[in-house]
Design an enzyme around this catalytic site. Structure first.
Site, PDB file in Angstrom:
ATOM      1  N   LYS A 185       0.849  -1.242  -0.081  1.00  0.00           N
ATOM      2  CA  LYS A 185       0.089   0.134  -0.077  1.00  0.00           C
ATOM      3  C   LYS A 185       0.893   1.148   0.052  1.00  0.00           C
ATOM      4  O   LYS A 185       2.016   1.105   0.213  1.00  0.00           O
ATOM      5  CB  LYS A 185      -0.903   0.060   1.079  1.00  0.00           C
ATOM      6  CG  LYS A 185      -2.014  -1.019   0.939  1.00  0.00           C
ATOM      7  CD  LYS A 185      -3.149  -0.962   2.059  1.00  0.00           C
ATOM      8  CE  LYS A 185      -4.412  -1.655   1.590  1.00  0.00           C
ATOM      9  NZ  LYS A 185      -5.560  -1.611   2.739  1.00  0.00           N
TER      10      LYS A 185
ATOM     11  N   ARG B 262      -3.861 -10.102   4.783  1.00  0.00           N
ATOM     12  CA  ARG B 262      -4.186 -10.158   3.432  1.00  0.00           C
ATOM     13  C   ARG B 262      -3.285  -9.564   2.653  1.00  0.00           C
ATOM     14  O   ARG B 262      -2.822  -8.565   2.815  1.00  0.00           O
ATOM     15  CB  ARG B 262      -5.633  -9.109   3.540  1.00  0.00           C
ATOM     16  CG  ARG B 262      -6.277  -9.349   2.149  1.00  0.00           C
ATOM     17  CD  ARG B 262      -7.387  -8.237   1.836  1.00  0.00           C
ATOM     18  NE  ARG B 262      -8.219  -8.253   0.794  1.00  0.00           N
ATOM     19  CZ  ARG B 262      -7.829  -7.592  -0.295  1.00  0.00           C
ATOM     20  NH1 ARG B 262      -6.736  -6.625   0.161  1.00  0.00           N
ATOM     21  NH2 ARG B 262      -8.271  -7.396  -1.289  1.00  0.00           N
TER      22      ARG B 262
END
Length: 272
Positions: free
Chosen positions: A221, A255
């Protein structure tokens, strides 16, 4: 601490890994990477072999400013892949990344096992009712607004306090609809600035007071690659560092795009 996935009791005492399979052309890291059945099957097989307990399939990009996708198009992307993966991997556990109750119902009716809702029921008033009827685990994420608007909604009086209040109310609502297995996702990158993401990670253990498993979705991210001034393609090492910190803060699910490296984080932290 267990969740029931199509009759299989999955223990989360040892942290588990969700492998990400994006079917969208515009996801921030792997958008458009899997264009045909062979590529989808190869990536899924690799993630399962590397240690993923389930595959999280998404057909609607939730990156900032992502384009809206119709329910029809989301179904057209998703349903053939559910059928394909179940045919090739009969024991596979599929999580479906959607905020739409219609998608959730059709996916579960066709063999999927978990619903992963980025909106926590806020974008479809029928979602929690539907999940309660389906009797499946529900990943409940913290977000404000929509993927298009969330980056303008980052003002908080107290980020962690606001999140705990949000989750307390959402969990009560979910329980009222008969949802038994609930996983909390703090939503790194969703309606949070980079500094807020790090504040959240630093204090992630505070969410353990809710006595529910916490999922950390940190994989590649912007809080990694913007901080390091690199690209998402170069953010694997940084992701592993943050995954390790999340595990030390009590995260029970990771995840990720890169399952092998996440499994190594789990195995090493377990030795501490």
């Amino acid at each position: 601490m267990t969740i029931n996935c199509n009759g299989k009791l999955i223990s989360l005492e040892t942290p588990k890994i969700m492998g990400i399979l994006n079917l969208t052309p515009d996801s921030f890291y792997d958008g458009g990477s899997y264009k045909n059945e062979q590529e989808i099957l190869q990536q899924t097989e690799k993630m399962l072999a590397d240690g993923a307990f389930c595959i999280d399939v998404g057909a609607y990009s939730s990156r900032p400013n992502a384009k809206d996708v119709s329910t029809k198009e989301e179904l057209q992307r998703l349903m053939p892949v559910i059928e394909l993966l179940q045919k090739e991997f009969p024991d596979i556990i599929l999580s479906i990344d959607t905020f739409r109750s219609e998608i959730a119902r059709k996916a579960i009716d066709n063999g999927a096992a978990i619903i992963n809702d980025i909106s926590g029921g806020s974008l479809d008033e029928l979602m929690m009712k539907t999940v309660g009827e389906l009797k499946v685990p529900y990943i409940l994420m913290h977000m404000r607004g929509t993927p298009k608007t969330m980056q303008s909604l980052t003002q908080y009086d107290d980020l962690l306090q606001d999140m705990i209040y949000y989750f307390s109310n959402k969990v009560t609502e979910a329980r009222s609809f008969g949802i038994h297995d609930i996983i909390l996702d703090p939503g790194f990158g969703f309606a949070k600035t980079t500094s807020q993401n790090f504040e959240l990670l630093k204090n992630l253990s505070l969410l353990n007071m809710l006595e529910l498993p916490v999922l950390a979705g940190l994989s590649r991210k912007s809080m990694v690659y913007k901080t390091l001034e690199i690209s998402a393609n170069e953010a694997l090492n940084g992701t592993s560092v943050l995954n390790t910190l999340a595990l030390q803060q009590g995260a029970k699910l990771l995840r990720v795009h890169d399952v092998k490296e996440a499994k190594e984080c789990i195995d090493l932290v377990a030795q501490l």
